[in-house]
Design an enzyme around this catalytic site. Structure first.
Site, PDB file in Angstrom:
ATOM      1  N   GLY A  74       4.324   1.735  -9.863  1.00 46.13           N
ATOM      2  CA  GLY A  74       4.296   0.997 -11.004  1.00 46.13           C
ATOM      3  C   GLY A  74       2.717   1.685 -11.434  1.00 46.13           C
ATOM      4  O   GLY A  74       3.238   1.267 -12.686  1.00 46.13           O
ATOM      5  N   ASN A 157       2.318 -10.882 -13.633  1.00 50.34           N
ATOM      6  CA  ASN A 157       1.933 -10.627 -12.269  1.00 50.34           C
ATOM      7  C   ASN A 157       0.866 -11.422 -12.161  1.00 50.34           C
ATOM      8  O   ASN A 157       0.842 -12.503 -10.805  1.00 50.34           O
ATOM      9  CB  ASN A 157       1.027  -9.004 -12.106  1.00 50.34           C
ATOM     10  CG  ASN A 157       0.337  -8.925 -12.298  1.00 50.34           C
ATOM     11  OD1 ASN A 157       0.877  -8.942 -13.798  1.00 50.34           O
ATOM     12  ND2 ASN A 157      -0.469  -8.760 -11.874  1.00 50.34           N
ATOM     13  N   GLN A 185       6.916  -6.259 -11.384  1.00 50.55           N
ATOM     14  CA  GLN A 185       7.552  -7.900 -11.342  1.00 50.55           C
ATOM     15  C   GLN A 185       8.863  -8.027 -11.084  1.00 50.55           C
ATOM     16  O   GLN A 185       9.714  -8.864 -10.275  1.00 50.55           O
ATOM     17  CB  GLN A 185       6.446  -9.075 -11.514  1.00 50.55           C
ATOM     18  CG  GLN A 185       5.152  -9.179 -10.844  1.00 50.55           C
ATOM     19  CD  GLN A 185       4.277  -9.097  -9.956  1.00 50.55           C
ATOM     20  OE1 GLN A 185       5.342  -9.557  -9.292  1.00 50.55           O
ATOM     21  NE2 GLN A 185       3.563  -8.312  -9.121  1.00 50.55           N
ATOM     22  N   SER A 205       8.719  -0.216  -9.133  1.00 50.05           N
ATOM     23  CA  SER A 205       7.716  -0.024  -7.688  1.00 50.05           C
ATOM     24  C   SER A 205       8.371  -0.575  -6.768  1.00 50.05           C
ATOM     25  O   SER A 205       9.059  -2.047  -6.326  1.00 50.05           O
ATOM     26  CB  SER A 205       6.829  -0.938  -8.007  1.00 50.05           C
ATOM     27  OG  SER A 205       5.553  -0.551  -6.596  1.00 50.05           O
ATOM     28  N   ALA A 206       8.874  -0.140  -5.753  1.00 47.15           N
ATOM     29  CA  ALA A 206       9.647  -0.228  -4.959  1.00 47.15           C
ATOM     30  C   ALA A 206       9.428  -1.559  -3.414  1.00 47.15           C
ATOM     31  O   ALA A 206      10.359  -2.089  -3.271  1.00 47.15           O
ATOM     32  CB  ALA A 206       9.949   1.227  -3.497  1.00 47.15           C
ATOM     33  N   HIS A 207       8.172  -1.304  -3.757  1.00 43.94           N
ATOM     34  CA  HIS A 207       7.086  -2.569  -3.264  1.00 43.94           C
ATOM     35  C   HIS A 207       6.907  -4.248  -3.426  1.00 43.94           C
ATOM     36  O   HIS A 207       7.057  -4.957  -2.156  1.00 43.94           O
ATOM     37  CB  HIS A 207       5.915  -1.961  -2.157  1.00 43.94           C
ATOM     38  CG  HIS A 207       4.875  -1.894  -3.208  1.00 43.94           C
ATOM     39  ND1 HIS A 207       4.064  -3.225  -3.329  1.00 43.94           N
ATOM     40  CD2 HIS A 207       4.837  -1.350  -4.219  1.00 43.94           C
ATOM     41  CE1 HIS A 207       3.047  -3.025  -3.980  1.00 43.94           C
ATOM     42  NE2 HIS A 207       3.341  -1.495  -4.888  1.00 43.94           N
ATOM     43  N   THR A 243       6.748  17.827  -5.252  1.00 37.43           N
ATOM     44  CA  THR A 243       8.058  17.784  -4.053  1.00 37.43           C
ATOM     45  C   THR A 243       8.440  16.167  -4.412  1.00 37.43           C
ATOM     46  O   THR A 243       7.329  14.860  -4.179  1.00 37.43           O
ATOM     47  CB  THR A 243       7.000  17.754  -2.630  1.00 37.43           C
ATOM     48  OG1 THR A 243       6.553  19.439  -3.600  1.00 37.43           O
ATOM     49  CG2 THR A 243       8.893  17.605  -2.150  1.00 37.43           C
ATOM     50  N   CYS A 331     -12.161 -11.731  -7.455  1.00 43.36           N
ATOM     51  CA  CYS A 331     -13.159 -12.262  -6.901  1.00 43.36           C
ATOM     52  C   CYS A 331     -14.065 -11.514  -5.984  1.00 43.36           C
ATOM     53  O   CYS A 331     -13.269 -10.699  -4.919  1.00 43.36           O
ATOM     54  CB  CYS A 331     -12.508 -13.064  -6.376  1.00 43.36           C
ATOM     55  SG  CYS A 331     -11.397 -14.183  -6.142  1.00 43.36           S
TER      56      CYS A 331
HETATM   57  C1  LIG Z   1       2.701  -6.569 -12.838  1.00 42.33           C
HETATM   58  C2  LIG Z   1       2.520  -4.889 -12.185  1.00 42.33           C
HETATM   59  N1  LIG Z   1       2.037  -3.388 -12.711  1.00 42.33           N
HETATM   60  C3  LIG Z   1       2.015  -2.408 -11.799  1.00 42.33           C
HETATM   61  C4  LIG Z   1       1.947  -2.640 -10.631  1.00 42.33           C
HETATM   62  C5  LIG Z   1       1.033  -1.098  -9.935  1.00 42.33           C
HETATM   63  O1  LIG Z   1       2.473  -0.871  -9.023  1.00 42.33           O
HETATM   64  P1  LIG Z   1       2.097  -0.112  -7.930  1.00 42.33           P
HETATM   65  O2  LIG Z   1       1.076  -1.095  -6.945  1.00 42.33           O
HETATM   66  O3  LIG Z   1       3.112   0.279  -7.106  1.00 42.33           O
HETATM   67  O4  LIG Z   1       1.284   1.140  -8.158  1.00 42.33           O
HETATM   68  C6  LIG Z   1       2.332  -4.095 -10.084  1.00 42.33           C
HETATM   69  C7  LIG Z   1       1.115  -4.371  -8.647  1.00 42.33           C
HETATM   70  O5  LIG Z   1       1.077  -5.150  -8.082  1.00 42.33           O
HETATM   71  C8  LIG Z   1       2.510  -5.253 -11.047  1.00 42.33           C
HETATM   72  O6  LIG Z   1       2.076  -6.708 -10.112  1.00 42.33           O
END
Ligand SMILES: Cc1ncc(COP(=O)(O)O)c(C=O)c1O
Length: 396
Positions: A74, A157, A185, A205-207, A243, A331
């Protein structure tokens, strides 16, 4: 309190990899390990897997496969979108004004800040409401003849609020402004149909949707000029050198495919648990209030303020009780920094320090929610009684 259990309520931070995703990825570590740019059969098999993944992702976004750029996540997608489009527009002799919001992820905020402070761009931040909502009229009035790129987060987020992306994107595109949205998100829960959304660029973002960490995608509408921000080889049609991470790209596509195949049930599951958290906390924790919108929010996301509580201490207390959550603020032990997102929403510094985000996932049960609500209730009450004892000790 009931028996201790481990409850992970930080799915907005990251999700576990779905075993089906891991299984789809496995052959690309040890069997199909060629470089997707190589001409031999090993390379061609890897390339075919990357292109199948691109087709899968594009079928969910309802765009052409050639409009998908694979990235490392992301943050990179946001960087490439904002910086790449701003650079390309300036190189074409267009303006150098950017429009964004004070509630973006730092990947957008810091990129815009760098463009302004280092490279002479200018920018306007649109105000947000008390719930983090963006008014389309405020957005339109921020656009000028000099504006080239606008970026607005789809689902926030920190507070979960959903922005009116189709209206904002239409307003931008009618004025020739490239519109980017960070859907990191939103992906896996909300529609990613780029034609319904009307966006020119969209970050994933895949995770965040049960795929691996370190892989993402940027949708770039055909005809949108982007300067590469990572130069090198001609991968990804010259937009992103490097790559291909074949197993991770395969994993992301599989995770996205599963998320949208199961979207209706997942969203219903998440919403029920999110609502149970919101109702439980607001009923059982005195003075707690919700941040963000009540309904117009991410199905998995609940966020609160507990006045008089320091969120870094609350997180530690919850962790001791087995509950993994997140504070809305950056924090540092002993010196909590109030979140700039909450401050932009008009929440006081004192209240912003007491923020908490609880985000549910596909494995979260109603028992987990019940346990977490009572853990929050006990932790908040413990922290408040300690601080009131400290106050009276100081006064005596
Ligand atoms: C809204 C948002 N954008 C971007 C990111 C960043 O993504 P990545 O962790 O894949 O770099 C996050 C990750 O918390 C996110 O919540």
């Amino acid at each position: 309190m009931t028996a201790r259990r481990d409850v992970y309520l930080d799915h907005s931070a990251s999700t576990p990899v779905d075993p089906r995703v891991l299984e789809a990825m496995a052959p690309y570590f040890t069997e199909v390990y060629g470089n997707s740019s190589s001409l031999h059969s090993y390379g061609r098999r890897a390339e075919a897997a990357v292109e199948r993944a691109r087709e899968t992702v594009s079928s969910i976004l309802r765009c052409k496969p050639s409009e998908i750029v694979f990235t490392s996540g992301g943050s990179e997608s946001d960087n490439l979108a904002v910086r790449g489009a701003a650079w390309a527009a300036r190189a074409q002799g267009k303006g150098a004004h950017l429009v964004t919001t004070p509630v973006e992820h730092s990947a957008v905020t810091a990129t815009v800040k760098q463009l302004v402070t280092v490279q002479g761009f200018s920018m306007t931040l649109i105000p947000v409401s008390r719930t983090g909502q963006i008014d389309v009229e405020d957005f339109v009035s921020a656009l000028s003849a000099e504006t080239t790129v606008a970026s607005v987060i789809y689902a926030n987020n920190e507070v979960g609020t959903l922005a009116p992306i189709p209206q904002l994107a239409t307003a931008a595109r009618e004025r020739g402004v490239i519109f980017h949205s960070d859907a990191v998100q939103a992906a896996g829960q909300l529609s990613l149909d780029v034609n319904e959304l009307g966006v020119d660029m969209l970050s994933l973002s895949a995770h965040k949707f049960y795929g691996p960490k370190g892989v993402g995608a940027l949708y770039v509408r055909e005809g949108t000029a982007i300067s590469p921000t990572q130069s090198g080889g001609s991968h990804e049609r010259g937009m992103r050198a490097g790559t291909h991470n074949t197993p991770f790209i395969v994993g992301m596509a599989e995770a996205l495919r599963i998320a949208y195949e199961e979207q209706a049930e997942r969203v219903e599951h998440l919403r029920r648990r999110r609502n149970a958290i919101i109702d439980g906390i607001l009923t059982h924790v005195p003075d707690a209030f919700l941040t963000g919108e009540r309904e117009l929010r991410l199905p998995s996301h609940a966020s609160f303020i507990f006045p008089g509580v320091d969120s870094s201490q609350l997180l530690m207390h919850l962790d001791m009780r087995g509950v993994a959550a997140s504070g809305g603020s950056a924090c540092k032990t002993g010196s909590p920094e109030p979140s700039s997102v909450l401050l932009a929403m008009g929440i006081s510094e004192a209240d912003a320090i007491g923020s908490l985000r609880l985000s549910v996932g596909v494995h979260t049960t109603l028992e987990d929610v019940e346990y977490a609500v009572s853990a929050v209730k006990e932790s908040v009450s413990r922290l408040r009684s300690v601080s009131s004892k400290l106050r009276s000790a100081r006064l005596s």
